[in-house]
Motif scaffolding. Structure first.
Motif, short mmCIF file in Angstrom:
data_model
loop_
_atom_site.label_atom_id
_atom_site.label_comp_id
_atom_site.label_asym_id
_atom_site.label_seq_id
_atom_site.Cartn_x
_atom_site.Cartn_y
_atom_site.Cartn_z
N VAL A 14 0.84 -1.20 0.00
CA VAL A 14 0.00 0.00 0.00
C VAL A 14 0.87 1.25 0.00
O VAL A 14 1.79 1.37 0.81
CB VAL A 14 -0.94 0.02 1.23
N ASN A 15 0.59 2.17 -0.92
CA ASN A 15 1.29 3.44 -1.01
C ASN A 15 0.31 4.59 -0.72
O ASN A 15 -0.79 4.61 -1.27
CB ASN A 15 1.91 3.65 -2.39
N VAL A 16 0.73 5.52 0.13
CA VAL A 16 -0.11 6.66 0.47
C VAL A 16 0.66 7.94 0.13
O VAL A 16 1.53 8.37 0.92
CB VAL A 16 -0.49 6.66 1.97
N PRO A 17 0.41 8.58 -1.00
CA PRO A 17 1.10 9.84 -1.34
C PRO A 17 0.70 10.94 -0.36
O PRO A 17 -0.48 11.12 -0.06
CB PRO A 17 0.59 10.16 -2.75
N ILE A 18 1.69 11.67 0.12
CA ILE A 18 1.42 12.72 1.12
C ILE A 18 2.28 13.96 0.88
O ILE A 18 3.32 13.91 0.21
CB ILE A 18 1.67 12.20 2.55
N LYS A 19 1.81 15.08 1.43
CA LYS A 19 2.58 16.30 1.55
C LYS A 19 2.89 16.51 3.03
O LYS A 19 2.06 16.20 3.89
CB LYS A 19 1.82 17.51 1.02
N VAL A 20 4.07 17.03 3.33
CA VAL A 20 4.51 17.19 4.71
C VAL A 20 4.55 18.68 5.07
O VAL A 20 5.07 19.50 4.31
CB VAL A 20 5.90 16.56 4.92
N TYR A 21 3.98 19.02 6.23
CA TYR A 21 3.95 20.40 6.71
C TYR A 21 4.50 20.44 8.14
O TYR A 21 4.25 19.52 8.94
CB TYR A 21 2.52 20.95 6.73
N SER A 22 5.20 21.50 8.49
CA SER A 22 5.62 21.69 9.88
C SER A 22 4.38 21.91 10.73
O SER A 22 3.52 22.74 10.38
CB SER A 22 6.55 22.90 10.01
N ALA A 23 4.28 21.20 11.85
CA ALA A 23 3.09 21.29 12.69
C ALA A 23 3.21 22.37 13.75
O ALA A 23 2.21 22.72 14.38
CB ALA A 23 2.82 19.94 13.35
N THR A 24 4.39 22.90 13.97
CA THR A 24 4.59 23.91 15.00
C THR A 24 5.28 25.14 14.40
O THR A 24 5.88 25.07 13.32
CB THR A 24 5.45 23.36 16.16
N GLU A 25 5.21 26.25 15.10
CA GLU A 25 5.87 27.47 14.66
C GLU A 25 6.34 28.28 15.86
O GLU A 25 5.81 28.14 16.96
CB GLU A 25 4.95 28.32 13.78
#
Length: 289
Positions: A14-25
């Motif tokens: 199973v492949n799940v294409p994703i985009k990654v974002y910083s969760a904190t700032e």
């Protein structure tokens, strides 16, 4: 938010294409260094020790020195490593969520589905929720192979990078080997103190007091100039009990802490809702100090 990385979660076939974002700032006030005599800004220059020229970033490589020889590593060298080229977040195993020690958590990232169909993303999310498991993953980000924990937060897949086992120090304190006797009364008083502070955790109720005071100080200086008395701005700090060389007895300190906590608890405003701390019932009644 802007994504910092794109990849694919893989578990089995199973492949799940994703985009990654910083969760904190970070919201801290940004400060720079100046010369105390004239206020001139201090700058750090990347100067070559051989030719003496100031070097721009696009002409800077990395190097490793083993004591006898130096090996230069270009950006192309680093990008050629198989792990650096990989865009896979590879699921290694699924473990009970309570087996991960929070001390290992490092950085947090939100994952967004990057596909016309989010079915594989939702399937993985639902599976983690239903089994109460956390996926342990391996991935490469910013020239480093990382271990990570993949879990669910508010219907969103979250990736938290983990420290490696050898990056967590052991707490070896000889002072803790000393045998200490705790009386039943001391434990009872301490438990009463805990009960007086009992509540549900609401992170939005807490503020960074230092940053707020720093902003206030900056605003005052901008209006009045540099000649500002900090005590005049923030008021005099109250003297804490036990300071000035006084050593409080443990029981006395616990008793005063309980009294102070009870005294500081104000009645709720009219019409406001109060948070009720969860209580555990048992066959024995609780005694308070």
């Amino acid at each position: 938010m802007r994504s910092i990385w794109k990849g694919v979660i893989t578990f089995g076939l199973v492949n799940v294409p994703i985009k990654v974002y910083s969760a904190t700032e970070d919201h801290d006030v940004s400060l720079h260094q100046v010369h105390d005599k004239d206020g001139g800004r201090i700058k750090y220059q990347r100067r070559c020790e051989i030719c003496g020229k100031i070097i721009s970033y696009d002409h800077i490589d990395k190097a490793y020195d083993d004591g006898d020889k130096t090996v230069i590593l270009t950006d192309e060298d680093l990008k050629s490593l198989p792990e650096e080229r990989s865009r896979e977040i590879d699921v290694v195993e699924f473990v009970p969520s309570d087996q991960i020690d929070p001390i290992m958590f490092d950085r947090s990232y939100y994952l967004e589905p990057d596909s016309t169909s989010s079915k594989a993303y939702v399937l993985l999310r639902r599976t983690l929720e239903e089994t109460d498991r956390t996926a342990i993953v391996r991935f490469a980000l910013r020239q480093k192979t990382r271990l990570g924990a993949l879990r669910v937060r508010n219907d969103v897949l979250m990736l938290q990078s983990l420290l490696w086992a050898d990056e967590v120090r052991e707490a070896n304190f000889p002072s803790l080997d000393e045998r200490v006797r705790i009386s039943a009364k001391e434990l009872e008083m301490s438990s009463s103190l805990v009960e007086s502070f009992a509540s549900d955790f609401s992170p939005e109720e807490f503020n960074d007091d230092y940053q707020e005071q720093l902003r206030t100080l900056i605003e005052v200086k901008l209006k009045k100039g540099d000649a500002v008395d900090t005590e005049e701005t923030f008021g005099e700090e109250p003297e804490e009990e036990g300071e000035g060389g006084e050593v409080l007895d443990l029981m006395e300190a616990l008793r005063k802490s309980v009294e102070r906590s009870r005294g500081e608890k104000k009645p709720p405003a009219k019409g406001s809702k109060t948070k009720k701390a969860p209580t555990k019932t048992s066959g024995r009644s609780k005694s308070t100090a």
